[in-house]
Design a protein around this motif. Sequence first.
Motif, PDB file in Angstrom:
ATOM      1  N   SER A  75     -47.724 -72.644 -28.110  1.00 17.72           N
ATOM      2  CA  SER A  75     -48.923 -72.929 -27.315  1.00 17.72           C
ATOM      3  C   SER A  75     -48.745 -74.179 -26.467  1.00 17.72           C
ATOM      4  N   THR A  76     -48.033 -75.173 -27.011  1.00 13.37           N
ATOM      5  CA  THR A  76     -47.742 -76.388 -26.239  1.00 13.37           C
ATOM      6  C   THR A  76     -46.880 -76.042 -25.035  1.00 13.37           C
ATOM      7  N   LEU A  77     -45.900 -75.152 -25.240  1.00 16.34           N
ATOM      8  CA  LEU A  77     -45.047 -74.714 -24.140  1.00 16.34           C
ATOM      9  C   LEU A  77     -45.854 -73.925 -23.115  1.00 16.34           C
ATOM     10  N   PHE A  78     -46.737 -73.059 -23.576  1.00 19.42           N
ATOM     11  CA  PHE A  78     -47.576 -72.281 -22.661  1.00 19.42           C
ATOM     12  C   PHE A  78     -48.407 -73.216 -21.778  1.00 19.42           C
ATOM     13  N   ASN A  79     -48.995 -74.231 -22.392  1.00 25.20           N
ATOM     14  CA  ASN A  79     -49.780 -75.198 -21.622  1.00 25.20           C
ATOM     15  C   ASN A  79     -48.917 -75.904 -20.587  1.00 25.20           C
ATOM     16  N   ALA A  80     -47.656 -76.162 -20.956  1.00 23.30           N
ATOM     17  CA  ALA A  80     -46.751 -76.861 -20.043  1.00 23.30           C
ATOM     18  C   ALA A  80     -46.374 -75.987 -18.856  1.00 23.30           C
ATOM     19  N   VAL A  81     -45.999 -74.718 -19.104  1.00 19.16           N
ATOM     20  CA  VAL A  81     -45.565 -73.865 -17.992  1.00 19.16           C
ATOM     21  C   VAL A  81     -46.727 -73.491 -17.076  1.00 19.16           C
ATOM     22  N   THR A  82     -47.935 -73.393 -17.641  1.00 11.96           N
ATOM     23  CA  THR A  82     -49.095 -73.041 -16.816  1.00 11.96           C
ATOM     24  C   THR A  82     -49.810 -74.274 -16.264  1.00 11.96           C
ATOM     25  N   ARG A  83     -49.357 -75.471 -16.717  1.00 14.33           N
ATOM     26  CA  ARG A  83     -49.962 -76.737 -16.314  1.00 14.33           C
ATOM     27  C   ARG A  83     -51.473 -76.731 -16.566  1.00 14.33           C
ATOM     28  N   THR A  84     -51.833 -76.267 -17.771  1.00 16.76           N
ATOM     29  CA  THR A  84     -53.226 -76.243 -18.210  1.00 16.76           C
ATOM     30  C   THR A  84     -53.274 -76.709 -19.658  1.00 16.76           C
ATOM     31  N   ARG A  85     -54.466 -76.764 -20.192  1.00 18.34           N
ATOM     32  CA  ARG A  85     -54.630 -76.981 -21.633  1.00 18.34           C
ATOM     33  C   ARG A  85     -55.444 -75.829 -22.199  1.00 18.34           C
TER      34      ARG A  85
ATOM     35  N   ALA B  54     -41.293 -79.323 -25.590  1.00 18.96           N
ATOM     36  CA  ALA B  54     -42.633 -78.840 -25.262  1.00 18.96           C
ATOM     37  C   ALA B  54     -43.650 -79.984 -25.215  1.00 18.96           C
ATOM     38  N   GLN B  55     -43.518 -80.938 -26.120  1.00 12.94           N
ATOM     39  CA  GLN B  55     -44.483 -82.022 -26.152  1.00 12.94           C
ATOM     40  C   GLN B  55     -44.378 -82.897 -24.903  1.00 12.94           C
ATOM     41  N   ILE B  56     -43.138 -83.197 -24.485  1.00 14.91           N
ATOM     42  CA  ILE B  56     -42.956 -83.979 -23.254  1.00 14.91           C
ATOM     43  C   ILE B  56     -43.553 -83.229 -22.067  1.00 14.91           C
ATOM     44  N   GLU B  57     -43.241 -81.932 -21.993  1.00 19.56           N
ATOM     45  CA  GLU B  57     -43.734 -81.140 -20.883  1.00 19.56           C
ATOM     46  C   GLU B  57     -45.257 -81.115 -20.868  1.00 19.56           C
ATOM     47  N   SER B  58     -45.850 -81.064 -22.040  1.00 18.99           N
ATOM     48  CA  SER B  58     -47.308 -81.083 -22.131  1.00 18.99           C
ATOM     49  C   SER B  58     -47.858 -82.417 -21.630  1.00 18.99           C
ATOM     50  N   ASP B  59     -47.150 -83.491 -21.925  1.00 24.71           N
ATOM     51  CA  ASP B  59     -47.576 -84.820 -21.469  1.00 24.71           C
ATOM     52  C   ASP B  59     -47.484 -84.957 -19.947  1.00 24.71           C
ATOM     53  N   LEU B  60     -46.601 -84.161 -19.325  1.00 27.98           N
ATOM     54  CA  LEU B  60     -46.408 -84.240 -17.881  1.00 27.98           C
ATOM     55  C   LEU B  60     -47.525 -83.560 -17.091  1.00 27.98           C
ATOM     56  N   ILE B  61     -48.329 -82.752 -17.776  1.00 24.53           N
ATOM     57  CA  ILE B  61     -49.354 -81.953 -17.095  1.00 24.53           C
ATOM     58  C   ILE B  61     -50.272 -82.810 -16.234  1.00 24.53           C
ATOM     59  N   ASP B  62     -50.665 -83.946 -16.772  1.00 26.49           N
ATOM     60  CA  ASP B  62     -51.646 -84.783 -16.081  1.00 26.49           C
ATOM     61  C   ASP B  62     -51.027 -85.772 -15.095  1.00 26.49           C
TER      62      ASP B  62
ATOM     63  N   ALA C 236     -44.209 -87.760 -12.718  1.00 20.19           N
ATOM     64  CA  ALA C 236     -43.439 -86.940 -13.649  1.00 20.19           C
ATOM     65  C   ALA C 236     -41.944 -87.179 -13.459  1.00 20.19           C
ATOM     66  N   ARG C 237     -41.517 -87.299 -12.192  1.00 24.76           N
ATOM     67  CA  ARG C 237     -40.105 -87.537 -11.896  1.00 24.76           C
ATOM     68  C   ARG C 237     -39.656 -88.880 -12.470  1.00 24.76           C
ATOM     69  N   GLU C 238     -40.482 -89.895 -12.315  1.00 31.03           N
ATOM     70  CA  GLU C 238     -40.162 -91.225 -12.849  1.00 31.03           C
ATOM     71  C   GLU C 238     -40.093 -91.194 -14.378  1.00 31.03           C
ATOM     72  N   PHE C 239     -41.010 -90.464 -14.983  1.00 33.37           N
ATOM     73  CA  PHE C 239     -41.050 -90.364 -16.438  1.00 33.37           C
ATOM     74  C   PHE C 239     -39.770 -89.709 -16.969  1.00 33.37           C
ATOM     75  N   LEU C 240     -39.355 -88.635 -16.325  1.00 35.66           N
ATOM     76  CA  LEU C 240     -38.144 -87.927 -16.758  1.00 35.66           C
ATOM     77  C   LEU C 240     -36.903 -88.786 -16.547  1.00 35.66           C
ATOM     78  N   GLU C 241     -36.869 -89.506 -15.426  1.00 27.27           N
ATOM     79  CA  GLU C 241     -35.729 -90.392 -15.157  1.00 27.27           C
ATOM     80  C   GLU C 241     -35.642 -91.481 -16.221  1.00 27.27           C
ATOM     81  N   HIS C 242     -36.786 -91.978 -16.662  1.00 27.38           N
ATOM     82  CA  HIS C 242     -36.829 -92.988 -17.723  1.00 27.38           C
ATOM     83  C   HIS C 242     -36.223 -92.440 -19.017  1.00 27.38           C
TER      84      HIS C 242
END
Length: 367
Positions: A15-25, A242-250, A256-262
């Motif tokens: 479900s966390t992954l689903f939220n990430a790919v759809t960019r929803t909660r 999945a958790q990181i991707e979920s955090d990127l939604i907002d 998001a690019r800066e966060f991933l580079e970090h």
Amino acid sequence: MLRAGIVGLPNVGKSTLFNAVTRTRKAEAANYPFCTIDPNIGVVIVPDDRLEPLSKVSKTQVTIPAAVEFVDIAGLVKGASQGEGLGNKFLSHIREVDAIVQVVRCFEDPDIHHVAGNIDPIRDIETINTELILADLDSVRKRREKIAKDVKRGDKPSVAEDVILAKIEPHLDSGKLALTCGLTAEEKVQSKAFCLLTDKPTIFAANVKESDLANAEANSHVQKVRHYAETHIGCETTVISAQIESDLIDLSADEAREFLEHLGVKESGVGALIRGTYHLLGLRTYFTAGEKEVRAWTIHAGDTAPQAAGVIHSDFERGFIKAETVAYADLMKCGSIAAAREKGLYRMEGKEYVVRDGDVLLFKFNV
């Protein structure tokens, strides 16, 4: 629109992954089994780095990407094929999708419950696959029983069907997926009518924790999943957190690019997973590009130019005359349609032309 179903054991990050790919909660993600009962469905944008360069060439800021549907299906457990954990209901949801994204937990965390009590990705994969195999085996046997009388009296369609089922049944009985049965091309086409769960194209999503994402290939769990996928099914594995991707939604795209580079990561694992799933479904992309917009259109691998035109409008296919086309790479190299035409890279193609992924097309039609 074709659908990919996200499956796996409870609490592996579906479900966390689903939220990430759809960019929803949209999907509830909770630390207990069966927090998802009814499937969540979402339209997912397919990331494509070719859209922005095309927009610059076409001098437009409007880009419309391709999309595919993802379905978040509740977790399966051992005994699902016999109805355990609402298994029959969940298996029916899998039957309705066109491809499977199997999420496998590849991280240790004592705070997140695992239905088996410990982390063992291969055991988890085989638990899921066994339930799918048992469900398929039951379907195949019932189908053979149903057509037995017709086969006995020599009904040709039934005999042809039974020949294929007779190949699949012992394969399933030996614990192998129908996908790996080794049917002929013609038999594979015919077998689609059986709607077997284990005949669906599959990709694995190895779910790791945040601290492992940058060096995921050193993760022993990921290594095991990748090896299993290659040797047992011949399919791909994409590493995601999945958790990181979920955090990127907002976050905005730049944030998001800066966060991933970090984190030491160049690209989102979910982006790779979406593209991998898109291709797994047998989908390809062509583009139309003009001053009004640049748009990615979805077709099936092997579609001809008239079929591709029909995706825009049925009149385009019905009245198809020709397609003006240039490969994306050639257009980028030349910098404009005019330059591509001067170099002979801008072509006219007819009804038999098979459209390639990345073609930039302009259709001529008359109705």
